[in-house]
Design a protein around this motif. Structure first.
Motif, short mmCIF file in Angstrom:
data_model
loop_
_atom_site.label_atom_id
_atom_site.label_comp_id
_atom_site.label_asym_id
_atom_site.label_seq_id
_atom_site.Cartn_x
_atom_site.Cartn_y
_atom_site.Cartn_z
N TRP A 1 0.93 -1.23 0.29
CA TRP A 1 0.37 0.13 -0.34
C TRP A 1 1.12 1.55 0.16
CZ3 TRP A 1 -0.35 3.15 4.28
CH2 TRP A 1 -1.57 4.88 4.04
N ILE A 2 2.13 1.39 0.84
CA ILE A 2 2.62 2.76 1.38
C ILE A 2 3.54 2.69 -0.71
CG2 ILE A 2 5.17 3.20 1.59
CD1 ILE A 2 4.44 1.74 4.63
N TYR B 1 8.61 2.91 7.69
CA TYR B 1 8.83 2.54 6.41
C TYR B 1 8.67 2.69 5.10
CZ TYR B 1 9.17 -0.77 2.63
OH TYR B 1 9.57 -0.89 1.20
N ALA B 2 7.78 4.60 5.13
CA ALA B 2 7.71 5.37 4.29
C ALA B 2 8.70 5.99 4.27
CB ALA B 2 5.97 6.38 4.81
N ASN C 1 13.40 7.92 1.34
CA ASN C 1 14.52 8.77 1.76
C ASN C 1 15.95 7.50 0.58
OD1 ASN C 1 16.74 10.06 3.70
ND2 ASN C 1 17.70 8.49 2.82
N LYS C 2 15.69 6.28 0.90
CA LYS C 2 15.86 5.87 -0.44
C LYS C 2 16.33 6.16 -1.79
CE LYS C 2 18.51 1.93 -2.01
NZ LYS C 2 19.40 1.38 -1.04
N ASN D 1 14.61 -0.33 8.62
CA ASN D 1 13.90 -0.31 7.07
C ASN D 1 14.85 0.45 6.11
OD1 ASN D 1 11.03 -0.95 8.00
ND2 ASN D 1 11.02 0.92 9.63
N LEU D 2 15.52 0.85 7.28
CA LEU D 2 16.84 2.00 5.86
C LEU D 2 17.59 0.45 5.48
CD1 LEU D 2 17.31 3.93 3.94
CD2 LEU D 2 18.90 4.76 5.96
N ASN D 3 18.05 -0.77 6.65
CA ASN D 3 18.65 -1.56 6.85
C ASN D 3 18.28 -2.96 5.91
OD1 ASN D 3 20.78 -3.18 6.76
ND2 ASN D 3 19.82 -4.38 8.58
#
Length: 253
Positions: free
Chosen positions: A17-18, A209-210, A215-216, A239-241
């Motif tokens: 969904w995100i 997570y969003a 950021n990614k 989440n970034l990991n």
């Protein structure tokens, strides 16, 4: 030694969904525009003002948020209302029931949005927000996000969760994330304790997570994460990991 694979903080359904929501927002604003959005930080660089819990603070924050969200050629009026939450005391703890944030199950609203005419809008701010700068800015950004999505005709029906994601995509992730769970100590005349409030329409797991995904997407440095509350910062890093791992599979790139 065995190492567990990196995992996101969200369910597969929320993850999809995100990512789909961010793809839709990319269609609305354009890839080049979203790639260059600045992350708004709670610093003098972005809000050069001495906040004292006054209505003047809200008017200042509104003027800055209008600029950062690129809202032009509209008339936005601000008003204030009182709508105190229910609070329960238990052995030094004060827990405020406000589980759905800007409009809770107890009908306690932090902010209100309405369209009053062509190019004319009103935003209401619950007065308690004047004493919490990050919550105040989060509330203003959320209501202005309604203006962008509903007022500019991008949505025909209100979607509160998407409205919060829109704030993150427009650079207000720090404020949205930090305002979801508000924990503070208090001192009374005879005893002290702590107070907790839950706000917003998305949980910390989804917001973190969003923020990591965005950021990614922007390939940003993460120095701004020093402004995040401890809990959501830990989730963001997890989440970034995951997104940086070989295990990651995501649509919004």
């Amino acid at each position: 030694m065995f190492f567990s694979k990196p995992k996101p903080t969200v369910t597969p359904e929320d993850k999809e969904w995100i990512e789909d929501a961010f793809l839709w927002l990319e269609e609305q604003y354009g890839r080049e525009y979203l790639k260059t959005i600045r992350i708004i930080e709670p610093t003098k660089e972005f809000f050069d003002h001495e906040f004292n819990g006054t209505e003047e603070d809200a008017h200042f924050a509104l003027s800055k948020c209008l600029g950062y969200m690129d809202i032009k050629s509209v008339d936005v009026k601000l008003y204030f209302f009182n709508e105190a939450p229910m609070t329960f005391e238990d052995e030094g703890a004060m827990i405020t029931q406000q589980e759905e944030g800007h409009g809770s199950r107890d009908n306690f609203a932090l902010g209100k949005y309405s369209e009053t005419g062509p190019g004319s809008f009103e935003i209401g701010i619950e007065r308690n927000q004047l004493n919490n700068v990050q919550s105040l800015i989060s509330t203003i950004a959320h209501e202005l996000s309604h203006l962008i999505l509903l007022g500019e005709g991008r949505l025909q029906e209100n979607d509160e969760e998407l409205t919060d994601l829109n704030c993150i995509a427009l650079g207000f992730g720090i404020f949205i994330g930090n305002s979801i769970f508000d924990f503070r100590q208090w001192q009374g005349t005879t005893h002290n304790g702590w107070e907790a409030q839950r706000r917003g329409y998305i949980p910390e797991e989804v917001a973190s997570y969003a923020m990591a995904l965005f950021n990614k997407y922007q390939n940003n440095q993460t120095t701004w994460t020093s402004h995040l509350n401890k809990g959501i910062k830990k989730m963001f890093e997890k989440n970034l990991n995951y997104l940086n791992s070989n295990e990651a599979n995501y649509k919004f790139k």
